[in-house]
Design a protein around this motif. Structure first.
Motif, PDB file in Angstrom:
ATOM      1  N   HIS A   1       0.830  -1.200   0.000  1.00 22.00           N
ATOM      2  CA  HIS A   1       0.000   0.000   0.000  1.00 22.00           C
ATOM      3  C   HIS A   1       0.870   1.258   0.000  1.00 22.00           C
ATOM      4  CE1 HIS A   1      -2.005  -3.414   1.771  1.00 22.00           C
ATOM      5  NE2 HIS A   1      -3.174  -2.877   1.512  1.00 22.00           N
ATOM      6  N   TYR A   2       1.893   1.248   0.838  1.00 22.17           N
ATOM      7  CA  TYR A   2       2.808   2.389   0.902  1.00 22.17           C
ATOM      8  C   TYR A   2       3.649   2.469  -0.367  1.00 22.17           C
ATOM      9  CZ  TYR A   2       6.729   5.293   2.472  1.00 22.17           C
ATOM     10  OH  TYR A   2       7.691   6.268   2.572  1.00 22.17           O
ATOM     11  N   ALA A   3       4.244   1.348  -0.764  1.00 18.71           N
ATOM     12  CA  ALA A   3       5.183   1.349  -1.886  1.00 18.71           C
ATOM     13  C   ALA A   3       4.499   1.729  -3.200  1.00 18.71           C
ATOM     14  CB  ALA A   3       5.842  -0.024  -2.009  1.00 18.71           C
ATOM     15  N   ILE A   4       3.328   1.141  -3.461  1.00 17.95           N
ATOM     16  CA  ILE A   4       2.638   1.421  -4.720  1.00 17.95           C
ATOM     17  C   ILE A   4       2.128   2.853  -4.757  1.00 17.95           C
ATOM     18  CG2 ILE A   4       0.598   0.844  -6.091  1.00 17.95           C
ATOM     19  CD1 ILE A   4       1.006  -2.070  -5.256  1.00 17.95           C
TER      20      ILE A   4
ATOM     21  N   ASN B   1       4.889   9.640  -7.160  1.00 15.20           N
ATOM     22  CA  ASN B   1       6.180  10.198  -7.569  1.00 15.20           C
ATOM     23  C   ASN B   1       6.439  10.064  -9.063  1.00 15.20           C
ATOM     24  OD1 ASN B   1       6.801  10.957  -4.958  1.00 15.20           O
ATOM     25  ND2 ASN B   1       7.999   9.118  -4.519  1.00 15.20           N
ATOM     26  N   ASN B   2       5.743   9.116  -9.703  1.00 21.06           N
ATOM     27  CA  ASN B   2       6.021   8.835 -11.115  1.00 21.06           C
ATOM     28  C   ASN B   2       4.743   8.694 -11.932  1.00 21.06           C
ATOM     29  OD1 ASN B   2       9.096   8.135 -10.786  1.00 21.06           O
ATOM     30  ND2 ASN B   2       8.065   6.846  -9.275  1.00 21.06           N
ATOM     31  N   TYR B   3       3.696   9.440 -11.564  1.00 19.13           N
ATOM     32  CA  TYR B   3       2.399   9.156 -12.164  1.00 19.13           C
ATOM     33  C   TYR B   3       2.323   9.367 -13.679  1.00 19.13           C
ATOM     34  CZ  TYR B   3       0.941  14.093 -12.312  1.00 19.13           C
ATOM     35  OH  TYR B   3       0.834  15.424 -12.591  1.00 19.13           O
ATOM     36  N   PRO B   4       3.027  10.341 -14.291  1.00 20.45           N
ATOM     37  CA  PRO B   4       2.936  10.430 -15.757  1.00 20.45           C
ATOM     38  C   PRO B   4       3.430   9.152 -16.445  1.00 20.45           C
ATOM     39  CG  PRO B   4       3.824  12.463 -14.856  1.00 20.45           C
ATOM     40  CD  PRO B   4       3.836  11.455 -13.744  1.00 20.45           C
ATOM     41  N   ARG B   5       4.565   8.637 -15.979  1.00 20.39           N
ATOM     42  CA  ARG B   5       5.111   7.428 -16.588  1.00 20.39           C
ATOM     43  C   ARG B   5       4.252   6.216 -16.267  1.00 20.39           C
ATOM     44  NH1 ARG B   5      11.196   5.651 -15.243  1.00 20.39           N
ATOM     45  NH2 ARG B   5      10.267   5.515 -13.167  1.00 20.39           N
ATOM     46  N   ARG B   6       3.758   6.136 -15.027  1.00 23.13           N
ATOM     47  CA  ARG B   6       2.929   4.994 -14.650  1.00 23.13           C
ATOM     48  C   ARG B   6       1.616   4.991 -15.438  1.00 23.13           C
ATOM     49  NH1 ARG B   6       6.979   3.241 -13.555  1.00 23.13           N
ATOM     50  NH2 ARG B   6       7.913   3.002 -11.479  1.00 23.13           N
ATOM     51  N   LEU B   7       1.022   6.155 -15.638  1.00 25.43           N
ATOM     52  CA  LEU B   7      -0.201   6.228 -16.438  1.00 25.43           C
ATOM     53  C   LEU B   7       0.067   5.812 -17.878  1.00 25.43           C
ATOM     54  CD1 LEU B   7      -1.888   9.521 -15.180  1.00 25.43           C
ATOM     55  CD2 LEU B   7      -2.757   7.189 -14.925  1.00 25.43           C
TER      56      LEU B   7
END
Length: 246
Positions: A221-224, A230-236
């Motif tokens: 929960h914390y890590a994801i 921190n990296n939402y543009p790339r993750r999206l």
């Protein structure tokens, strides 16, 4: 932070005189098989894990074994709209501390609407500050934490964050802390990294290998959540990319 010498709930174990089959549900669930390894923290114990890992099954069994109704509420609220309670509670023996709680509540998110309807039908809504159905879902949850829970109690919360905005989760965290300082003990099943941050709590991970104690920063929960923010543009981009482009 206040710590009691002895909590209300110490641990749970299987009754030695009860026969059950570890190949049948719910005893076939890995976390259930290792239930005796859980030692409850005197303040807050969290259950975390994927959907289907056994958190709610264990929470329900603990609640029913302690005398709460399967759908939630205080011990005076005894009703069931669906006969779906697992037999796990019949196999449990609860080890309790010397002090007896003066209050108790089982908040179960999936059946909270039924509890609210039951309270309206009986007219016993004063302890909640009025009808729960006259509030939003989140406001009703907060009414339980702020108005109904009086302290010196044992409180079982199953996914309380389901109706709460992030801001209300912070408010819930403060309400939990105030109740802990008022000699209360919590067992909480949650997916919320906000609630999981409560200081010095014990976090029990439910997964396919059974049960294990984990640190807050080591939970998925914390890590994801941290990684995504921190990296939402790339993750999206990765999540929404066509399979041919991945």
């Amino acid at each position: 932070m206040v710590r009691r010498v002895k909590p209300y709930l110490l641990h749970a174990s299987f009754k030695p005189d009860v026969e059950f089959d570890f190949d049948t549900y719910p005893f076939s669930v890995p976390a259930v098989r290792e239930l005796e390894n859980i030692k409850f923290h005197p303040n807050v114990t969290f259950f975390v894990g994927e959907n289907g890992s056994g958190k709610s099954t264990v929470m329900e069994a603990l609640a029913v074994a302690l005398g709460f109704g399967p759908e939630g509420g205080t011990k005076n609220v005894q009703f069931s709209t669906v006969d779906s309670v697992s037999p796990l509670h019949d196999a449990l023996r609860i080890a309790k501390g010397v002090p007896q709680p003066k209050d108790g509540y089982f908040l179960r998110a999936e059946s909270f609407f039924n509890v609210a309807s039951y309270m309206d039908s009986t007219g016993y809504v004063q302890g909640y500050g009025g009808s729960l159905h006259e509030r939003s879902h989140g406001e009703a949850f907060m009414a339980v934490l702020v108005h109904k829970l009086r302290g010196n109690g044992i409180y079982l919360l199953d996914e309380p964050e389901s109706a709460l905005s992030p801001n209300r989760q912070l408010a819930a965290l403060r309400a939990i802390h105030q109740l802990v300082e008022d000699q209360s003990q919590f067992i909480i099943a949650t997916h919320s990294p906000i609630l999981l941050s409560y200081p010095h709590a014990k976090i029990i991970q439910f997964d396919s290998s059974g049960l294990s104690e984990v640190a807050y920063e080591d939970t998925e929960h914390y890590a994801i959540t941290q990684d995504f923010l921190n990296n939402y543009p790339r993750r999206l981009q990765q999540l929404l990319a066509d399979e041919d482009d991945a």
